[in-house]
Design a protein around this motif. Sequence first.
Motif, short mmCIF file in Angstrom:
data_model
loop_
_atom_site.label_atom_id
_atom_site.label_comp_id
_atom_site.label_asym_id
_atom_site.label_seq_id
_atom_site.Cartn_x
_atom_site.Cartn_y
_atom_site.Cartn_z
N VAL A 133 0.09 -11.67 -3.63
CA VAL A 133 -1.06 -10.74 -3.35
C VAL A 133 -1.19 -9.60 -4.56
O VAL A 133 -1.88 -9.52 -5.01
CB VAL A 133 -1.22 -10.35 -2.08
CG1 VAL A 133 -2.18 -9.27 -1.73
CG2 VAL A 133 -1.36 -11.46 -0.97
N LYS A 168 -4.23 -10.48 -6.59
CA LYS A 168 -5.24 -9.99 -6.36
C LYS A 168 -5.43 -8.20 -6.50
O LYS A 168 -6.39 -7.80 -6.40
CB LYS A 168 -5.50 -9.97 -4.58
CG LYS A 168 -5.60 -11.50 -4.29
CD LYS A 168 -5.80 -11.55 -2.61
CE LYS A 168 -6.26 -12.91 -2.30
NZ LYS A 168 -6.25 -13.07 -0.98
N ILE A 169 -4.28 -7.84 -6.70
CA ILE A 169 -4.25 -6.23 -6.82
C ILE A 169 -4.20 -6.00 -8.30
O ILE A 169 -4.95 -5.19 -8.98
CB ILE A 169 -3.23 -5.47 -6.08
CG1 ILE A 169 -3.53 -5.79 -4.58
CG2 ILE A 169 -3.00 -4.21 -6.27
CD1 ILE A 169 -2.59 -5.12 -3.53
N ARG A 200 -1.03 0.49 -10.37
CA ARG A 200 -1.61 -0.40 -9.45
C ARG A 200 -0.50 -0.94 -8.69
O ARG A 200 -0.73 -1.34 -7.32
CB ARG A 200 -2.55 -1.49 -10.09
CG ARG A 200 -3.87 -0.95 -10.34
CD ARG A 200 -4.50 -2.17 -11.01
NE ARG A 200 -6.15 -1.69 -11.26
CZ ARG A 200 -7.12 -2.16 -10.33
NH1 ARG A 200 -6.99 -3.27 -9.89
NH2 ARG A 200 -8.28 -1.85 -10.89
N GLN A 208 0.58 1.49 -5.91
CA GLN A 208 -0.31 1.43 -4.80
C GLN A 208 -0.12 0.56 -3.91
O GLN A 208 -0.19 0.65 -2.69
CB GLN A 208 -1.54 1.86 -5.37
CG GLN A 208 -1.65 3.39 -6.01
CD GLN A 208 -3.13 3.82 -6.18
OE1 GLN A 208 -4.08 3.28 -6.04
NE2 GLN A 208 -2.92 5.23 -6.75
N GLY A 209 -0.11 -0.60 -4.61
CA GLY A 209 -0.04 -1.98 -3.77
C GLY A 209 0.97 -2.19 -2.93
O GLY A 209 1.07 -2.55 -1.63
N LEU A 228 1.03 0.41 0.01
CA LEU A 228 0.15 -0.19 1.14
C LEU A 228 0.84 -1.12 1.91
O LEU A 228 0.95 -1.44 3.18
CB LEU A 228 -1.10 -0.60 0.55
CG LEU A 228 -2.13 0.42 -0.08
CD1 LEU A 228 -3.16 -0.14 -0.73
CD2 LEU A 228 -2.62 1.32 1.26
N MET A 229 1.67 -2.11 1.21
CA MET A 229 2.19 -3.25 1.83
C MET A 229 3.49 -2.47 2.67
O MET A 229 3.38 -2.97 4.03
CB MET A 229 2.86 -4.29 1.00
CG MET A 229 1.81 -4.90 0.30
SD MET A 229 2.36 -5.90 -1.30
CE MET A 229 0.92 -6.74 -1.58
#
Lengths: 530, 296
Positions: free
Chosen positions: A318, A322-323, A390, A393-394, A397-398
């Motif tokens: 992901v 996606k990120i 990125r 931050q990804g 968040l996970m």
Amino acid sequence: MKMKGIGLLLASAALSFGLGGAAMADGVLDRGMGSEWSTLDPHVVFDGATGWILMDAYEGLINFGPGGTIVPGAAERWESSEDGLTHTFHLREGLKWSNGEPLVAQDFVNAVSRTLNPDTISEKGYYFYSTVSITGAAALANGETTDVSTLGVTAPDDRTVVITLDNPAPHLLYLMGAFQMSPVHSPSLEASGTAAFGDPTKVVTNGAYAIKEVVPQSHILLEKNPNYWDAANVSIEKVKYYVTEDVATELKRFQAGELDITYDIPVNQIEALKAEIPDQVMIAPSTYVSFYSFNLTKPEFQDINVRTALAWAINREVLQEKIVKGGATPSYAFAGGVDPEYNGPQMPGFELSQEEREAKAKELMAAAGFGPDNPLKINVVTTVAEDRMRIAQGVALMWKQVLGVETDIRGMERKAWLDEFYTTNWDVFSDGLIGDFAGAETFLSYMRPSAEPGYNWVSPEYDAAMDVAGTKADKASRDVELAKAEKILLDDMTLAPIAVEPMRALVSTKVNGWIPSATGYYNSQYLRLE
Amino acid sequence: MPSDISPPFAAPTAEPASTLRLQFRRFRKNRLAMASVYLLTLIVLMCFFGPMFFPFTGEDADFDNIGAPVNLFSIHPFGTDDYGRDLFIRVLEGGQVSLTIGFLGALVAGGIGVLYGAAAGYVGGRLDGFMMRLVEVLYGFPYVILVILLSLLFGGGTVSLFAAIVFTLWLTPAVIVRAQAQSLAQREFIQAARAGGMTGGRIVLQHIVPNCVSVVIVYGSLLVPEVILSESFLSFLGIGVKEPQASWGNLIQVGTSAMSTDLRLLLLPGGLLATVLFCLNFIADGLRDAFDPNDR
């Protein structure tokens, strides 16, 4: 080329105003380099972008030609002994420094001893005692002796360099380029000290270009070196490396014709640019691996459960697809992924599905004593490069979603980020390494505690496994031993693998001769401008 | 000859109105200002209570819907950002931060400025000179550099941003109130109060400050948009509110970097910020007209 780091963009105080001017058709190759150079001392430089300047200004025993292939450099030919322990390099006749003084074999010997000297404070000494083991290099590096005559690099005459190894090293040639081994011009170093390297009026180089102008936070101008042995084949007269802190601004400068080659491409523009200017978008595989290192001096990270949980909670597919969307390949290993022949191990838990990993990560976190009432609070230190931010931050968040971890992301400029590594302020370090060659050993030799003490990882088993690998002369059996060492590293979860990164750049149609190079060598001397 | 004779005296219909009530009546007649009040109230309520109606917060990512487009009937009415966070919730939460800093900042900066100015104006003389020179010295500092230094001093983050904004914005109210206080200090009722034995501090608080209130209200209502703008501007530059916490400034910053591919990320926070600033300025305008009809 071992490059720690790749960084740019700080929307805030980074005041790099466009000093571009008209760059079109003036015989100057304009290249973006991201954040400012960390240093111009060739034996200390450890970041990749500054490495490009170094490769243009200096030349090692060998050179990296178009596509990163090994071509003769200062040495015109070389031979190795039967046992693979003695290597003799024969220098070209009439080699000169940029100021016209003769270049001799001793200048290369001095390069190795200067890099190893603890007073130089160079991170690159490990090339000579860990990546390859030159006789006597380790003793010089750890200060057991200061007698450079014990070193296995000697100059029997002005045109011969002999390197003696303790163990065979099939990859030795990859470490004989300018990034690892630039010759030393001793008179200028003695006269002005290390300041000589950054001062255009004093610096003396031996590569295709000479350093003519150094303007901090703006650019470095290189001019063709008439004393270079192959000057007749150097087509571009001047090369200018610009500090391009912000990747979006860099793109605008490229589109305005101020830059011919960019440092990176804004990841959210890749698709649009591919449709618009497909022939100028260069995305190629590289040996750049990114990973998150855990600070083992912190009590919470001494618990392997915490490290494992954090590594498992990252959904790498992901994250990349996606990120970040920068074309990187999700990775579950450290040293695998760049050499198809190397059959290395994967991180523990690789055989599970992501859901299972996340479920187990929660259990591990609870076992370590962290939960909703007592969330783990950590920081991540990263460069401010767009894709690094990125990822950070990804991942944050996970971690929050799966484990409830509260993450403070601290983005900094490349130079500050490199320095931060040697402090104890960071919890998790957004780390990266560009292999000097497409093999596992370039990465694994760096992880030896003796090579990079900054990780504070002590593992005699790992050292022993690496020593065993070092004794194998043929690549296949060496790879088998290296895989055993990598397993010890991955099982200890001192780092969370993230991805194998691609090389991304925009290259103007005016530039000819740009051939993708896995190790990231794009010397200006082999490029041509239309 | 029949004739309609109107009664000689119309019975007094309205009770005598106080100045304040007259002023508010005038304000209420200003349609633009009243519409702004309603719109602003709506936005404030939405920012503070809107997120409660969603099962997730602006810091929860929905990795199955990354970069989702606008779809008013889905769970993410205005789509999600590049990390799968709901854009609408992020903008509302960003609004909470921006509005809180705006109103609180204006209140604190205004409070400090009024007290400082009133004291300086009332006391007069050397102390007044010294206090006003200090204000001028602080005026002289370049604003952005001062903010950067202060956020270094306070270690960054929302608190330091707040401190920096207050530190730089209390100066103007101080100067305005000081001028008002200086003229008030010569008036008879102040002299009477002094003759009656009131202490200086009580005179400032009970007579000077209340008599400056209309100036303060007008100026204070202009201060709010100024603070919001400062906050957004600094967050836009990356020295204010930091990710993952949202504010309109850093949301707009993210929006501008994706401007050429996805305008939605810029328009939603940008549009809301512009609306709030317009509303606040119309309200301030209305207040000024109401409080000081001569000034039209």
